[in-house]
Design an enzyme around this catalytic site. Structure first.
Site, mmCIF file in Angstrom:
data_model
loop_
_atom_site.group_PDB
_atom_site.id
_atom_site.type_symbol
_atom_site.label_atom_id
_atom_site.label_comp_id
_atom_site.label_asym_id
_atom_site.label_seq_id
_atom_site.Cartn_x
_atom_site.Cartn_y
_atom_site.Cartn_z
ATOM 1 N N ASP A 39 96.599 15.532 82.176
ATOM 2 C CA ASP A 39 97.499 14.378 82.086
ATOM 3 C C ASP A 39 96.967 13.396 81.037
ATOM 4 O OD1 ASP A 39 99.590 12.576 82.851
ATOM 5 O OD2 ASP A 39 98.114 11.451 84.021
ATOM 6 N N TYR A 86 95.999 15.573 92.407
ATOM 7 C CA TYR A 86 97.391 15.184 92.622
ATOM 8 C C TYR A 86 97.920 15.667 93.977
ATOM 9 C CZ TYR A 86 98.616 13.557 87.880
ATOM 10 O OH TYR A 86 98.737 12.854 86.706
HETATM 11 C C1 IPM Z 1 103.256 13.365 83.164
HETATM 12 C C2 IPM Z 1 103.423 12.069 83.910
HETATM 13 C C3 IPM Z 1 103.415 12.349 85.400
HETATM 14 C C4 IPM Z 1 102.074 12.952 85.759
HETATM 15 C C5 IPM Z 1 103.720 11.135 86.300
HETATM 16 C C6 IPM Z 1 105.027 10.471 85.920
HETATM 17 C C7 IPM Z 1 103.690 11.491 87.746
HETATM 18 O O1 IPM Z 1 102.432 11.164 83.540
HETATM 19 O O2 IPM Z 1 104.112 14.247 83.318
HETATM 20 O O3 IPM Z 1 102.293 13.500 82.423
HETATM 21 O O4 IPM Z 1 101.100 12.234 85.996
HETATM 22 O O5 IPM Z 1 101.991 14.179 85.803
HETATM 23 MG MG MG Z 2 101.219 11.829 81.954
#
Ligand code: IPM
Ligand code: MG
Length: 355
Positions: free
Chosen positions: A247, A142
């Site tokens: 995630d 990320y």
């Molecule tokens: C989560 C969401 C987020 C992520 C997105 C909206 C950026 O999916 O909080 O799990 O990927 O972390």
């Molecule tokens: Mg998510």
């Protein structure tokens, strides 16, 4: 107790569900004699529309000066379907996590006895399942640099980067949580392929031997873990994992609870914690009074417990939500035949907290 809560409703159903969580916090304040001040700020697509920036400096100030943050959801289809958009709402959430040092995302999941029927999984598989995902939140794919498109535009790349320190700090929290639960940590990785995963294994194994050898530790490759989550979720207690795997695994685990609309989360790491439902902005449901506010309300309970140490108050919210679920007082994601609305669910929770 006097506290300031950063209130960031965000996009889609975010404002509707966050409002119910705020109502529950206000009911708790009234009942237990606390005073909570809510400072509202913009984030996500709502912030882009108003300021051009998904995480404006003013919002960062509100967050930094708060004792805890209650967050709704982020995301808007007008950006999802436009890969060339210069700014994206999600960037706001990622910058917020990074800038506030929220490296540890905690996502508890349990099977609710009376909702077993709502899960597409067989009741005997999920009955009694009770696990929590500790997801690393401010590193990995990320955030790693470099990232981008090559000049010809025909190839793109990201970097998955982890340092020993980043692994140690979240692992400690996971081991400590396990000691207060069923004393087991499962590290989910892809150590048969990825170098970063091998670093995770090495660091976690060493930390375990040195400081947490009383806790049971095992390892699963993420592909196998994804299968085990559905096959036998009861084997899990604390799942420890990196950002992207966490995630994916945490969305998958929500099937055990019966609805994504039931899962709260806490993001911690620095002075201020952030609390949000794990579901997204669900734009198709926005403004229709049909979204399930339980995850947001349960996030408020996590806020009280984790950031303010108000255990009894947190319990009063959890019990109110449990009571609604047990009575079949539920939104359309759980009962399509005879559902209640978002507001009605929130009102009932308030009534039960006060009563
Ligand atoms: C989560 C969401 C987020 C992520 C997105 C909206 C950026 O999916 O909080 O799990 O990927 O972390
Ligand atoms: Mg998510």
């Amino acid at each position: 107790m006097e506290k300031i809560i950063g209130y960031l409703p965000g996009d889609g159903i975010g404002p509707e569900v966050a409002k119910q969580a705020k109502k529950a916090l206000e009911a708790v304040a009234e009942k237990f004699g606390h005073s909570f001040t809510f400072n509202e700020a913009l984030v996500g697509a709502a912030a882009i529309d108003a300021t051009g920036d998904p995480y404006p400096a003013k919002t960062h100030e509100v967050c930094q000066s708060a004792d805890a943050i209650l967050f709704g959801a982020i995301g808007d289809p007008k950006y999802d379907n436009d890969p060339s958009a210069a700014v994206r709402p999600e960037e706001g959430l990622l910058r917020m996590r990074k800038n506030l040092g929220l490296f540890c995302n905690i996502r508890p999941v349990k099977a609710y006895k009376l909702l077993e029927e709502a899960s597409p999984l067989k009741a005997d598989r999920i009955s009694g399942a009770d696990l929590v995902v500790f997801r690393e939140l401010t590193s990995g794919l990320y955030f790693g640099n470099p990232r981008g498109r090559h000049e010809d535009g025909k190839s793109a790349f990201e970097t998955c980067l982890y340092t020993e320190e980043e692994i140690v700090r979240i692992s400690k929290l996971a081991f400590e949580a396990a000691r207060n639960r069923r004393n087991k940590v499962t590290l989910v990785d892809k150590a048969n392929v990825l170098v970063t995963s091998r670093l995770w294994r090495e660091v976690v194994t060493k930390l375990h031997a040195e400081q947490y050898s009383d806790v049971e530790l095992d390892f699963l490759f993420v592909d196998n873990a994804a299968m085990q989550m559905i096959l036998n979720p009861k084997q899990f207690d604390v799942i420890l994992t990196e950002n992207l795997f966490g995630d994916i695994i945490s969305d998958e685990s929500s099937v055990i609870a019966g609805s994504l609309g039931l899962l709260p989360s806490a993001s911690i790491g620095s002075e201020v914690g952030l609390y949000e439902p794990i579901h997204g902005s669900y734009p198709q449901a926005a403004g229709k009074n049909i979204a399930n506010p339980a995850a947001a309300i349960l996030s408020a309970a996590m806020l009280l417990e984790t950031s303010f140490g108000l255990t009894e108050e947190a319990k009063s919210i959890q019990e109110a939500v449990d009571r609604c679920l047990n009575e079949g007082f539920v939104t359309v994601d759980i009962n399509a035949e005879n559902p209640v609305g978002t507001e009605e669910f929130g009102d009932k929770v308030v009534e039960y907290i006060k009563g």
